[in-house]
Motif scaffolding. Structure first.
Motif, PDB file in Angstrom:
ATOM      1  N   TYR A  91      33.238 -15.072  19.372  1.00 21.28           N
ATOM      2  CA  TYR A  91      32.548 -16.131  18.640  1.00 21.28           C
ATOM      3  C   TYR A  91      33.504 -16.784  17.632  1.00 21.28           C
ATOM      4  O   TYR A  91      33.524 -18.004  17.491  1.00 21.28           O
ATOM      5  CB  TYR A  91      31.327 -15.557  17.926  1.00 21.28           C
ATOM      6  N   GLY A  92      34.310 -15.939  16.982  1.00 22.05           N
ATOM      7  CA  GLY A  92      35.290 -16.474  16.043  1.00 22.05           C
ATOM      8  C   GLY A  92      36.290 -17.377  16.748  1.00 22.05           C
ATOM      9  O   GLY A  92      36.665 -18.428  16.237  1.00 22.05           O
ATOM     10  N   LEU A  93      36.690 -16.968  17.951  1.00 21.47           N
ATOM     11  CA  LEU A  93      37.647 -17.767  18.720  1.00 21.47           C
ATOM     12  C   LEU A  93      37.030 -19.112  19.108  1.00 21.47           C
ATOM     13  O   LEU A  93      37.667 -20.162  18.990  1.00 21.47           O
ATOM     14  CB  LEU A  93      38.070 -16.992  19.966  1.00 21.47           C
ATOM     15  N   LEU A  94      35.760 -19.072  19.550  1.00 14.13           N
ATOM     16  CA  LEU A  94      35.094 -20.323  19.919  1.00 14.13           C
ATOM     17  C   LEU A  94      34.951 -21.227  18.693  1.00 14.13           C
ATOM     18  O   LEU A  94      35.100 -22.443  18.786  1.00 14.13           O
ATOM     19  CB  LEU A  94      33.725 -20.032  20.523  1.00 14.13           C
ATOM     20  N   THR A  95      34.662 -20.591  17.546  1.00 19.32           N
ATOM     21  CA  THR A  95      34.567 -21.364  16.304  1.00 19.32           C
ATOM     22  C   THR A  95      35.892 -22.045  15.998  1.00 19.32           C
ATOM     23  O   THR A  95      35.940 -23.223  15.648  1.00 19.32           O
ATOM     24  CB  THR A  95      34.187 -20.438  15.136  1.00 19.32           C
ATOM     25  N   LEU A  96      36.974 -21.299  16.183  1.00 19.95           N
ATOM     26  CA  LEU A  96      38.298 -21.862  15.913  1.00 19.95           C
ATOM     27  C   LEU A  96      38.583 -23.009  16.877  1.00 19.95           C
ATOM     28  O   LEU A  96      39.101 -24.049  16.478  1.00 19.95           O
ATOM     29  CB  LEU A  96      39.368 -20.773  16.039  1.00 19.95           C
ATOM     30  N   GLN A  97      38.214 -22.811  18.145  1.00 16.83           N
ATOM     31  CA  GLN A  97      38.442 -23.886  19.126  1.00 16.83           C
ATOM     32  C   GLN A  97      37.711 -25.154  18.703  1.00 16.83           C
ATOM     33  O   GLN A  97      38.247 -26.260  18.787  1.00 16.83           O
ATOM     34  CB  GLN A  97      37.961 -23.439  20.499  1.00 16.83           C
ATOM     35  N   LYS A  98      36.478 -24.951  18.222  1.00 16.53           N
ATOM     36  CA  LYS A  98      35.698 -26.112  17.787  1.00 16.53           C
ATOM     37  C   LYS A  98      36.380 -26.786  16.592  1.00 16.53           C
ATOM     38  O   LYS A  98      36.488 -28.016  16.535  1.00 16.53           O
ATOM     39  CB  LYS A  98      34.298 -25.633  17.404  1.00 16.53           C
ATOM     40  N   MET A  99      36.865 -25.943  15.679  1.00 18.38           N
ATOM     41  CA  MET A  99      37.533 -26.512  14.502  1.00 18.38           C
ATOM     42  C   MET A  99      38.789 -27.277  14.905  1.00 18.38           C
ATOM     43  O   MET A  99      39.090 -28.333  14.340  1.00 18.38           O
ATOM     44  CB  MET A  99      37.898 -25.387  13.518  1.00 18.38           C
ATOM     45  N   ILE A 100      39.518 -26.755  15.890  1.00 20.51           N
ATOM     46  CA  ILE A 100      40.741 -27.448  16.315  1.00 20.51           C
ATOM     47  C   ILE A 100      40.382 -28.791  16.940  1.00 20.51           C
ATOM     48  O   ILE A 100      41.003 -29.811  16.647  1.00 20.51           O
ATOM     49  CB  ILE A 100      41.524 -26.571  17.325  1.00 20.51           C
ATOM     50  N   ARG A 101      39.349 -28.789  17.785  1.00 24.90           N
ATOM     51  CA  ARG A 101      38.963 -30.046  18.431  1.00 24.90           C
ATOM     52  C   ARG A 101      38.522 -31.079  17.416  1.00 24.90           C
ATOM     53  O   ARG A 101      38.778 -32.263  17.550  1.00 24.90           O
ATOM     54  CB  ARG A 101      37.836 -29.791  19.433  1.00 24.90           C
ATOM     55  N   GLU A 102      37.849 -30.588  16.370  1.00 27.82           N
ATOM     56  CA  GLU A 102      37.373 -31.525  15.348  1.00 27.82           C
ATOM     57  C   GLU A 102      38.424 -31.789  14.274  1.00 27.82           C
ATOM     58  O   GLU A 102      38.187 -32.568  13.360  1.00 27.82           O
ATOM     59  CB  GLU A 102      36.099 -30.972  14.697  1.00 27.82           C
ATOM     60  N   GLY A 103      39.540 -31.106  14.364  1.00 29.83           N
ATOM     61  CA  GLY A 103      40.603 -31.315  13.379  1.00 29.83           C
ATOM     62  C   GLY A 103      40.244 -30.802  12.005  1.00 29.83           C
ATOM     63  O   GLY A 103      40.654 -31.376  10.992  1.00 29.83           O
ATOM     64  N   THR A 104      39.457 -29.706  11.931  1.00 30.52           N
ATOM     65  CA  THR A 104      39.053 -29.211  10.609  1.00 30.52           C
ATOM     66  C   THR A 104      39.668 -27.855  10.266  1.00 30.52           C
ATOM     67  O   THR A 104      39.153 -27.140   9.436  1.00 30.52           O
ATOM     68  CB  THR A 104      37.522 -29.074  10.518  1.00 30.52           C
ATOM     69  N   THR A 105      40.765 -27.490  10.938  1.00 30.38           N
ATOM     70  CA  THR A 105      41.437 -26.255  10.523  1.00 30.38           C
ATOM     71  C   THR A 105      42.142 -26.505   9.197  1.00 30.38           C
ATOM     72  O   THR A 105      42.247 -27.633   8.745  1.00 30.38           O
ATOM     73  CB  THR A 105      42.466 -25.818  11.579  1.00 30.38           C
ATOM     74  N   LEU A 106      42.615 -25.438   8.609  1.00 31.92           N
ATOM     75  CA  LEU A 106      43.221 -25.556   7.287  1.00 31.92           C
ATOM     76  C   LEU A 106      44.468 -26.417   7.354  1.00 31.92           C
ATOM     77  O   LEU A 106      45.402 -26.124   8.083  1.00 31.92           O
ATOM     78  CB  LEU A 106      43.612 -24.180   6.766  1.00 31.92           C
ATOM     79  N   ALA A 107      44.473 -27.505   6.608  1.00 25.73           N
ATOM     80  CA  ALA A 107      45.653 -28.356   6.612  1.00 25.73           C
ATOM     81  C   ALA A 107      46.638 -27.899   5.558  1.00 25.73           C
ATOM     82  O   ALA A 107      47.841 -27.964   5.743  1.00 25.73           O
ATOM     83  CB  ALA A 107      45.251 -29.798   6.350  1.00 25.73           C
ATOM     84  N   ARG A 108      46.111 -27.406   4.445  1.00 26.32           N
ATOM     85  CA  ARG A 108      47.004 -27.054   3.340  1.00 26.32           C
ATOM     86  C   ARG A 108      47.108 -25.545   3.196  1.00 26.32           C
ATOM     87  O   ARG A 108      46.101 -24.865   3.001  1.00 26.32           O
ATOM     88  CB  ARG A 108      46.463 -27.644   2.046  1.00 26.32           C
ATOM     89  N   PRO A 109      48.327 -25.016   3.295  1.00 25.18           N
ATOM     90  CA  PRO A 109      48.481 -23.584   3.066  1.00 25.18           C
ATOM     91  C   PRO A 109      48.053 -23.239   1.642  1.00 25.18           C
ATOM     92  O   PRO A 109      48.205 -24.049   0.745  1.00 25.18           O
ATOM     93  CB  PRO A 109      49.982 -23.351   3.239  1.00 25.18           C
ATOM     94  N   GLY A 110      47.513 -22.066   1.490  1.00 27.06           N
ATOM     95  CA  GLY A 110      47.110 -21.638   0.159  1.00 27.06           C
ATOM     96  C   GLY A 110      45.652 -21.897  -0.133  1.00 27.06           C
ATOM     97  O   GLY A 110      45.082 -21.365  -1.070  1.00 27.06           O
ATOM     98  N   GLU A 111      45.027 -22.735   0.706  1.00 22.97           N
ATOM     99  CA  GLU A 111      43.608 -23.011   0.482  1.00 22.97           C
ATOM    100  C   GLU A 111      42.790 -21.813   0.950  1.00 22.97           C
ATOM    101  O   GLU A 111      43.016 -21.270   2.017  1.00 22.97           O
ATOM    102  CB  GLU A 111      43.205 -24.256   1.261  1.00 22.97           C
ATOM    103  N   VAL A 112      41.851 -21.419   0.152  1.00 18.02           N
ATOM    104  CA  VAL A 112      41.035 -20.251   0.481  1.00 18.02           C
ATOM    105  C   VAL A 112      39.578 -20.676   0.564  1.00 18.02           C
ATOM    106  O   VAL A 112      39.035 -21.228  -0.380  1.00 18.02           O
ATOM    107  CB  VAL A 112      41.203 -19.159  -0.597  1.00 18.02           C
ATOM    108  N   ARG A 113      38.984 -20.459   1.732  1.00 13.91           N
ATOM    109  CA  ARG A 113      37.552 -20.740   1.856  1.00 13.91           C
ATOM    110  C   ARG A 113      36.860 -19.427   2.126  1.00 13.91           C
ATOM    111  O   ARG A 113      36.601 -19.064   3.259  1.00 13.91           O
ATOM    112  CB  ARG A 113      37.306 -21.689   3.016  1.00 13.91           C
TER     113      ARG A 113
END
Ligand code: SF4
Lengths: 223, 166
Positions: free
Chosen positions: A153-175
């Motif tokens: 599920y985490g992997l699918l979530t990451l895939q979705k984030m990559i497709r939408e371009g919402t992965t972490l852009a700035r290193p150091g950001e903590v969510r």
């Protein structure tokens, strides 16, 4: 190639003798990145076996999502799966590995230890309280250890984030999805009582019902 | 009686005769009745000689130091060294307890008897601060070389540790 979880974004125009695809380069690139993640398997303790290796093995089969090419080398990987406890001595090594990975790189933290220090949060002289103290993390997969399904599920979530371009852009950001403090008006005592009640409830076995379930399994396996 | 998974060539002794044999070798050794395996407590001064005898004597043949660890008893001011021994040739087991003083924890190294003790003694040094005389390479093992203190001692504390909120 494994299961492609959605179609290539764009419009296919049928033309005489072939066709033309109308799309955006960004979308094609993100689509292909999302469907061919190569994980660097950073397993340091129990989660490595319980989640990461179990997910890669036949029953759960990470290959279905194009992410089976596990690389022990950071130069050839673009997904860092952190599975296990990070201690003070390991933290600089983790940072080095992450820095050696080529962009774009993504990070999944599995298990309580990699999210917050987990069972070693208190009174530990050496456990780092979450991998995101060291490197930025895209997806957190909670559990101690999480089920392999949770990592999928985490992997699918990451895939979705990559497709939408919402992965972490700035290193150091903590969510961080983990609350460091208890919500207002709630005490540790209440949380424990609630857990105890749930455990009591689920640990009570209805023998009669269990017997029928067992019998139905037995007859099913004979078929 | 303890069993071994490996092919056994010698004769496995039961707990009573094992302890009796050991007390014959070293009369100062006391039986520890609170353990589920044969266990003896040995004064520090007698331990290196007895260790050599445990290894070499024909009917004991303790050829494997399975593990070595320690217990910190803050109240009594002792660090109790624990040696878990197995004889692969005979198939019996023995635990040996040795007390050292907490404020001056010095013990003889057993590398000469069981070479694996090098690693295990390094670990105990790393976490409990026990010094082994004649150890060839007594350095930190798990912690960074510049670590201050010995974290498995009960009174260890540093700024990094978090207290549990009550
Ligand atoms: S989260 Fe739990 S299972 Fe995972 S590494 Fe930590 S202790 Fe082990």
């Amino acid at each position: 190639m494994g299961l492609v979880t959605d179609n290539l974004p764009g419009a296919l125009l049928p033309l005489p003798g072939g066709g033309a695809l109308l799309t955006a380069i960004d979308q094609v690139v993100n689509w292909s990145r999302a469907n061919s993640l190569w994980p660097l398997t950073f397993g340091t303790s129990c989660c490595a076996i319980e989640v990461m290796m179990a997910t890669g093995a036949a029953r759960h089969d990470l290959a279905r999502f194009g992410a089976e090419v596990a690389r022990p080398s950071p130069r050839q990987a673009d997904l860092l799966i952190i599975a296990g406890t990070i201690v003070k001595k390991m933290a600089p090594r983790l940072r080095t590995l992450w820095e050696q990975m080529a962009e774009p790189r993504y990070v999944i933290a599995t298990g309580s230890c990699a999210i917050s220090g987990g069972p070693f949060l208190y009174h530990s002289y050496t456990t780092i309280r979450g991998a995101d103290e060291v490197i930025p993390v895209d997806v957190y997969v909670p559990g101690c250890p999480p089920r392999p399904e949770a990592l999928l599920y985490g992997l699918l979530t990451l895939q979705k984030m990559i497709r939408e371009g919402t992965t972490l852009a700035r290193p150091g950001e903590v969510r961080k999805p983990v609350l460091a403090a208890l919500p207002d008006g709630m005490t540790l005592h209440q949380v424990r009582a609630e857990i105890a009640e749930l455990v009591q409830e689920t640990a009570t076995v209805d023998r009669a019902a269990a017997a029928t379930v067992g019998a139905s399994y037995a007859s099913a396996s004979r078929v | 009686m303890a069993t071994s998974l490996l092919p056994v060539s010698g004769q496995a002794l039961d707990a009573q005769s094992l302890v009796a044999k050991i007390q014959k070798l070293c009369p100062a050794a006391q039986l520890r009745p609170d353990c589920d395996r044969p266990a003896v407590k040995v004064p520090l001064a007698h331990w290196p000689v007895l260790a050599q005898q445990l290894f070499a004597s024909a009917d004991l043949l303790f050829d494997l130091l399975e593990t070595h660890t320690a217990i910190d008893w803050v109240q009594t001011g002792q660090i109790e060294l624990v040696y878990v021994l197995t004889s692969l040739q005979c198939g019996h087991h023995l635990t040996v307890f040795v007390d050292v003083a907490r404020d001056n924890p010095v013990a003889p190294s057993l590398c000469a008897v069981w070479p694996i003790a090098q690693w295990q003694e390094r670990e105990v040094f790393d976490l409990f601060g026990v010094h082994y005389t004649d150890h060839p390479d007594l350095r930190r093992l798990f912690l960074d070389d510049d670590w201050q203190g010995f974290p498995l001692r009960k009174d260890y504390a540093d700024d990094f540790m978090l207290e549990r909120p009550s």
